[in-house]
Design an enzyme around this catalytic site. Structure first.
Site, PDB file in Angstrom:
ATOM      1  N   HIS A  26      -6.175  -7.161  13.044  1.00 34.15           N
ATOM      2  CA  HIS A  26      -5.242  -6.374  13.039  1.00 34.15           C
ATOM      3  C   HIS A  26      -4.927  -5.953  14.629  1.00 34.15           C
ATOM      4  CE1 HIS A  26      -1.825  -4.161  11.201  1.00 34.15           C
ATOM      5  NE2 HIS A  26      -2.428  -2.978  11.648  1.00 34.15           N
ATOM      6  N   ASP A  84      12.127  23.947  -2.566  1.00 34.56           N
ATOM      7  CA  ASP A  84      12.691  23.007  -3.664  1.00 34.56           C
ATOM      8  C   ASP A  84      14.150  22.903  -3.457  1.00 34.56           C
ATOM      9  OD1 ASP A  84      10.137  23.279  -5.140  1.00 34.56           O
ATOM     10  OD2 ASP A  84      11.097  25.323  -5.148  1.00 34.56           O
ATOM     11  N   ARG A 133     -10.759   0.204  14.807  1.00 37.30           N
ATOM     12  CA  ARG A 133     -10.742   0.879  13.433  1.00 37.30           C
ATOM     13  C   ARG A 133     -11.927   0.418  12.724  1.00 37.30           C
ATOM     14  NH1 ARG A 133      -4.965   1.061  10.713  1.00 37.30           N
ATOM     15  NH2 ARG A 133      -5.243  -1.253  10.118  1.00 37.30           N
ATOM     16  N   ARG A 165       0.959 -10.735   7.143  1.00 33.22           N
ATOM     17  CA  ARG A 165       1.007  -9.556   6.287  1.00 33.22           C
ATOM     18  C   ARG A 165       2.009  -8.654   6.501  1.00 33.22           C
ATOM     19  NH1 ARG A 165      -4.119  -9.721   8.833  1.00 33.22           N
ATOM     20  NH2 ARG A 165      -3.435  -7.884   9.998  1.00 33.22           N
ATOM     21  N   LYS A 203       0.716  -1.141  -0.001  1.00 35.94           N
ATOM     22  CA  LYS A 203      -0.092  -0.033  -0.095  1.00 35.94           C
ATOM     23  C   LYS A 203       0.929   1.312   0.083  1.00 35.94           C
ATOM     24  CE  LYS A 203      -0.380  -0.391   5.133  1.00 35.94           C
ATOM     25  NZ  LYS A 203      -1.335  -0.869   6.244  1.00 35.94           N
ATOM     26  N   CYS A 206      13.701  25.431   2.025  1.00 41.56           N
ATOM     27  CA  CYS A 206      12.845  26.010   1.184  1.00 41.56           C
ATOM     28  C   CYS A 206      11.881  24.895   0.490  1.00 41.56           C
ATOM     29  CB  CYS A 206      13.393  26.837   0.105  1.00 41.56           C
ATOM     30  SG  CYS A 206      14.864  27.849   0.533  1.00 41.56           S
TER      31      CYS A 206
HETATM   32  C1  LIG Z   1      -0.714  -1.995   6.698  1.00 47.85           C
HETATM   33  C2  LIG Z   1      -1.190  -2.892   7.304  1.00 47.85           C
HETATM   34  C3  LIG Z   1      -0.225  -4.256   7.534  1.00 47.85           C
HETATM   35  C4  LIG Z   1       1.102  -4.124   7.406  1.00 47.85           C
HETATM   36  O1  LIG Z   1       1.653  -3.664   8.840  1.00 47.85           O
HETATM   37  P1  LIG Z   1       3.241  -3.583   8.944  1.00 47.85           P
HETATM   38  O2  LIG Z   1       3.310  -3.213  10.509  1.00 47.85           O
HETATM   39  O3  LIG Z   1       3.854  -2.479   8.026  1.00 47.85           O
HETATM   40  O4  LIG Z   1       3.859  -5.085   8.733  1.00 47.85           O
HETATM   41  C5  LIG Z   1      -0.887  -5.365   7.859  1.00 47.85           C
HETATM   42  N1  LIG Z   1      -2.226  -5.242   8.089  1.00 47.85           N
HETATM   43  C6  LIG Z   1      -3.193  -4.112   7.848  1.00 47.85           C
HETATM   44  C7  LIG Z   1      -4.466  -4.516   7.991  1.00 47.85           C
HETATM   45  C8  LIG Z   1      -2.639  -3.023   7.389  1.00 47.85           C
HETATM   46  O5  LIG Z   1      -3.217  -2.084   7.214  1.00 47.85           O
END
Ligand SMILES: *Cc1c(COP(=O)(O)O)cnc(C)c1O
Length: 394
Positions: free
Chosen positions: A166, A314, A136, A220, A40, A312
């Site tokens: 998560h 640039d 979230r 992930r 992402k 600045c």
């Molecule tokens: C961004 C994200 C990850 C990756 O997390 P890291 O800490 O960068 O490994 C995994 N799961 C979800 C849902 C995320 O949004």
């Protein structure tokens, strides 16, 4: 397409480092756990397509992004493996996801119901998100989770292919809250786990590094694929070495001697204490080298030298230890000889986390991709999708 640039500021992305980090993680989690490469936000500022490519070569099984737009870019680039959108998409956009074989995240039963109505042809694949304590998005009760499965069971146009959560604190040494979330996840997925062919996953980089036995079917992998530790506190207890992939460079475009009392940059806030050599580099806050970095250092010929005066839009100015030629390389992040400025050092200066640093380096900075220390590709996003200057001049 966008493979040249005409300003001496660039980021280097070491693809060997990324390959190495993916391979190390794969070894660490074992053959039975899949690896989802999280690319992402333009692969945390590194370059989505190029990172995805090397991650797949290194053995990634799947890609994940935050938004449907990002997934479409990857499909358009020709990747044919599963792509998961981790954030909430608009239910009205599900047909686009179906058309491009992209897996969406369902953050609630309500979303799933709305999404199903928008699926016209084909089948929508979803992973259900569970909120076990991150607060979230996601389903918060086992009851709602089971209702989602019941709903999908009666529908031709939607298929639940995964369940995930998560963790909010997987990168903290105190594991109390992590354990609480993990227990909630296990309890909620107990019944759902009986459904066949449902991929269950919960781990980000920190979880993968520290609790490889808790991942279930997949990890992930985000930040540590790029060679960064998920937090400072766990940096000393990493199970394998991470190799930082991102570095940032520029070159002196102007060098001059100023006299005692002379001023530098907007606001004339810097005054030379004696005769001094000042160099100018073509990078500024519009490149993500933000004004807060005004007291930081850069590397020239392996020596640390301070930025002086305000940054600045640039350009910014460096106080040189001695005369340097125009064209001399300046490293803002990365190594020169024995000296090293890491992303963590910059994050500390900015009182933020390392994640934010490469993400903040804007698309105006071209990315050079290196393999075996040689440049294999250059991406200048300014030209992407536009007519490349020069091309029509000939
Ligand atoms: C961004 C994200 C990850 C990756 O997390 P890291 O800490 O960068 O490994 C995994 N799961 C979800 C849902 C995320 O949004």
């Amino acid at each position: 397409m966008g493979n040249s640039f005409y300003r001496d500021t660039w980021a280097e992305i070491d693809l060997d480092a990324i390959e190495n980090n993916v391979q190390s993680m794969k070894k660490h989690i074992g053959k039975n756990v899949k690896l989802i490469a999280v690319v992402k936000a333009n692969a945390y500022g590194h370059g989505d397509v190029e990172v995805a490519k090397i991650a797949i070569e290194a053995g990634a099984d799947m890609l994940a992004v935050a938004f449907l737009d990002e997934a479409l870019v990857l499909r358009h680039a020709g990747f044919d493996l599963p792509i998961l959108v981790l954030g909430a998409s608009r239910p009205s956009d599900v047909q686009i996801a179906i058309n491009h074989d992209i897996i969406l995240t369902s953050p609630s039963l309500q979303w799933l119901t709305a999404a199903e109505k928008h699926a016209e042809a084909g089948k929508l694949s979803v992973h259900l998100k569970l909120d076990t304590g991150m607060g979230r998005i996601g389903i918060r009760t086992e009851n709602e989770l089971l209702q989602a499965f019941e709903f999908a069971a009666g529908k031709q146009k939607v298929k639940i292919e995964g369940i995930f959560t998560h963790f909010a604190t997987a990168d903290e040494l105190d594991t109390t809250y992590f354990k609480k979330q993990y227990e909630r996840f296990t309890a909620m997925t107990r019944t759902a786990a009986e459904y066949e062919n449902v991929m269950i996953h919960c781990g980000n980089s920190a979880t993968g590094l520290r609790f490889p036995d808790k991942l279930v079917h997949a990890v992930r992998l985000g930040i540590s694929m790029y060679g960064l530790s998920p937090s400072r506190e766990i940096k000393d207890e990493l199970p394998f070495e991470l190799k930082e992939a991102f570095s940032l460079h520029s070159k002196l475009v102007h060098v001059k001697k100023i006299s005692k009392g002379d001023k530098v940059s907007y606001g004339a806030t810097y005054t030379a204490e004696k005769d001094e050599w000042i160099g100018t580099i073509p990078i500024g806050y519009a490149d993500g080298w933000i004004r807060r970095l005004k007291d930081s250092e850069v590397l020239i010929d392996g020596v640390r030298m301070p930025i002086v005066g305000r940054i600045c839009m640039d350009q910014c100015m460096i106080k040189l230890t001695s005369y340097k030629e125009v064209g001399t390389k300046v490293t803002l992040i990365g190594r020169q000889k024995e000296e090293y400025i890491s992303i963590d050092d910059v994050a500390e200066k900015l009182e933020t986390i390392n994640y934010e640093v490469p993400c903040t380096i804007t698309l105006r900075v071209p990315r050079m991709f290196l393999k075996n220390k040689s440049i294999i590709e250059v991406r200048n996003s300014l030209f992407c999708g536009k007519v490349q200057p020069g091309a029509d001049e000939e």
